[in-house]
Write a protein that holds these residues in place. Structure first.
Motif, short mmCIF file in Angstrom:
data_model
loop_
_atom_site.label_atom_id
_atom_site.label_comp_id
_atom_site.label_asym_id
_atom_site.label_seq_id
_atom_site.Cartn_x
_atom_site.Cartn_y
_atom_site.Cartn_z
N SER A 39 -2.32 -13.93 -5.99
CA SER A 39 -1.69 -14.68 -4.91
C SER A 39 -2.21 -16.11 -4.89
CB SER A 39 -2.02 -14.02 -3.56
OG SER A 39 -1.66 -12.66 -3.57
N ASN A 40 -1.35 -17.04 -4.46
CA ASN A 40 -1.83 -18.41 -4.32
C ASN A 40 -2.73 -18.51 -3.09
OD1 ASN A 40 -0.16 -18.92 -1.94
ND2 ASN A 40 1.58 -18.99 -3.36
N SER A 41 -3.48 -19.59 -2.99
CA SER A 41 -4.46 -19.73 -1.92
C SER A 41 -3.81 -19.69 -0.53
CB SER A 41 -5.24 -21.05 -2.08
OG SER A 41 -4.36 -22.15 -2.08
N PHE A 42 -2.61 -20.24 -0.43
CA PHE A 42 -1.87 -20.21 0.84
C PHE A 42 -1.62 -18.77 1.27
CE2 PHE A 42 2.42 -19.38 2.46
CZ PHE A 42 2.37 -20.00 3.69
N LEU A 43 -1.14 -17.94 0.32
CA LEU A 43 -0.80 -16.57 0.64
C LEU A 43 -2.04 -15.77 0.98
CD1 LEU A 43 1.61 -14.69 0.89
CD2 LEU A 43 1.35 -14.12 -1.52
N LYS A 44 -3.14 -15.97 0.23
CA LYS A 44 -4.38 -15.26 0.50
C LYS A 44 -4.84 -15.49 1.93
CE LYS A 44 -6.35 -15.48 -4.15
NZ LYS A 44 -7.45 -16.05 -4.97
N LYS A 45 -4.87 -16.75 2.33
CA LYS A 45 -5.35 -17.12 3.66
C LYS A 45 -4.50 -16.48 4.75
CE LYS A 45 -6.51 -21.13 6.50
NZ LYS A 45 -6.54 -22.62 6.55
N LYS A 46 -3.18 -16.48 4.57
CA LYS A 46 -2.29 -15.94 5.57
C LYS A 46 -2.32 -14.40 5.60
CE LYS A 46 -0.38 -19.72 7.22
NZ LYS A 46 1.06 -19.97 7.25
N LEU A 47 -2.44 -13.78 4.43
CA LEU A 47 -2.43 -12.32 4.38
C LEU A 47 -3.73 -11.69 4.88
CD1 LEU A 47 -0.63 -11.53 0.99
CD2 LEU A 47 0.24 -11.14 3.30
N ASP A 48 -4.82 -12.46 4.85
CA ASP A 48 -6.11 -11.91 5.29
C ASP A 48 -6.03 -11.33 6.70
OD1 ASP A 48 -7.64 -12.16 3.05
OD2 ASP A 48 -8.46 -14.12 3.57
N TYR A 49 -5.24 -11.97 7.55
CA TYR A 49 -5.09 -11.48 8.93
C TYR A 49 -4.56 -10.05 8.95
CZ TYR A 49 -2.69 -10.74 13.39
OH TYR A 49 -2.23 -10.19 14.56
N TYR A 50 -3.53 -9.78 8.14
CA TYR A 50 -2.93 -8.45 8.11
C TYR A 50 -3.83 -7.45 7.39
CZ TYR A 50 1.06 -11.25 9.46
OH TYR A 50 1.88 -12.13 10.11
N PHE A 51 -4.52 -7.91 6.33
CA PHE A 51 -5.45 -7.03 5.62
C PHE A 51 -6.58 -6.61 6.54
CE2 PHE A 51 -4.15 -9.27 1.46
CZ PHE A 51 -3.21 -8.29 1.18
N ASP A 52 -7.10 -7.55 7.35
CA ASP A 52 -8.24 -7.25 8.22
C ASP A 52 -7.88 -6.18 9.26
OD1 ASP A 52 -9.80 -9.04 6.88
OD2 ASP A 52 -9.60 -10.66 8.33
N LYS A 53 -6.67 -6.24 9.79
CA LYS A 53 -6.29 -5.23 10.79
C LYS A 53 -5.55 -4.05 10.16
CE LYS A 53 -1.99 -7.37 12.49
NZ LYS A 53 -1.14 -6.19 12.67
N ASN A 54 -5.33 -4.13 8.86
CA ASN A 54 -4.75 -3.04 8.08
C ASN A 54 -3.41 -2.56 8.64
OD1 ASN A 54 -4.92 -1.45 5.77
ND2 ASN A 54 -5.69 0.32 6.89
N ASN A 55 -2.59 -3.51 9.06
CA ASN A 55 -1.32 -3.15 9.66
C ASN A 55 -0.38 -4.35 9.65
OD1 ASN A 55 0.34 -1.27 11.38
ND2 ASN A 55 0.16 -3.01 12.76
#
Length: 271
Positions: A39-55
């Motif tokens: 993933s590009n850095s933009f996508l990583k940063k944005k997806l971390d929120y969903y990964f952290d809450k696993n939903n």
């Protein structure tokens, strides 16, 4: 004419819950380094929120499309739908990994083109565009119609809402056409069915050359039937989608009920 099954289940339709996310509680698989580093850095940063809450909630995906955050929105729509990230000997060759490798600029351009098609009610054209010019490896009709659905939810310029067209809604559409005795449509679009596999209902086979036309017919019929019942076509689709058979084998699960309508009418169509 509205199919009897829908009229008989009007109360259940209004009470039907939103479609669950297949990825919920399993979202950590998408943070596997193989995918995460793709993933590009933009996508990583944005997806971390969903990964952290696993939903990823359906409303959140809708919100991303509302904010016009198109690339993240499309990615989250795929995660919400449970895009394959495990079923391959080589994790770098799964559908999710192929999606991540697809050029971001091309994805954004194609979203704009298909949005224009949907605003013009050119559902067949939008469908065939994503099967050909906008083709993403591993992203077939069940997944790119999820994109169409989310594009349509918050867009007031799309009066007839596009819907998800996967194996369950295809089964349901055949069942409802059969119950309505719309045999001309059935024989035109549906070529065969595959009966029970792995103790689950079977699958229908749509004429590949008329796939997009069948999709457009499905959207227009559901819009008409929903209007007659007094609900949205999205609510109608949520109901007929049914529940996961691994969690609900109750005979009143729409997946089971609708498949029984199909199998009880086979001699009409596939003789």
């Amino acid at each position: 004419m509205t199919p009897k099954y829908l009229l008989d289940n009007k109360i259940r339709i209004f009470k039907s819950p939103p479609e669950e996310s297949l990825a919920n509680n399993n979202l950590s698989i998408y943070k596997n380094p193989i995918f995460y580093e793709s993933s590009n850095s933009f996508l990583k940063k944005k997806l971390d929120y969903y990964f952290d809450k696993n939903n990823i909630d359906k409303k959140e995906v809708i919100g991303l499309f509302r904010k016009n955050d198109k690339y993240l929105a499309f990615t989250c729509a795929m995660l919400w739908g449970g895009i394959n990230a495990t079923r391959s000997e080589n994790k770098s060759n799964t559908f999710y990994s192929k999606f991540l490798k697809h050029p971001k600029d091309k994805i954004l351009k194609d979203i704009d083109i298909v949005t224009n098609n949907l605003e013009k009610k050119e559902f067949n054209k939008a469908f065939e565009y994503y099967r050909n010019e906008a083709k993403i490896k591993g992203i077939g009709p069940a997944y790119f119609t999820k994109l169409f659905y989310f594009i349509g939810v918050e867009n007031d310029n799309i009066p007839i809402k596009p819907l998800i067209f996967d194996k369950w809604t295809q089964n349901a559409y055949l069942a409802l056409l059969l119950q309505n005795k719309e045999i001309d449509k059935v024989k035109k679009y549906f070529k065969a069915i595959k009966l029970n596999f792995s103790n689950s209902p079977g699958l229908v086979e749509i004429d590949n050359k008329l796939y997009g036309e069948c999709y457009e017919s499905y959207i227009n019929d559901f819009d008409k039937w929903a209007n007659e019942i007094g609900c949205t076509s999205s609510k109608l689709e949520e109901f007929i989608f049914g529940q996961h058979l691994g969690k609900n084998k109750n005979p009143e699960n729409p997946r089971i009920e609708l498949w029984k309508i199909v199998t009880s009418n086979l001699e009409i169509v596939f003789n």
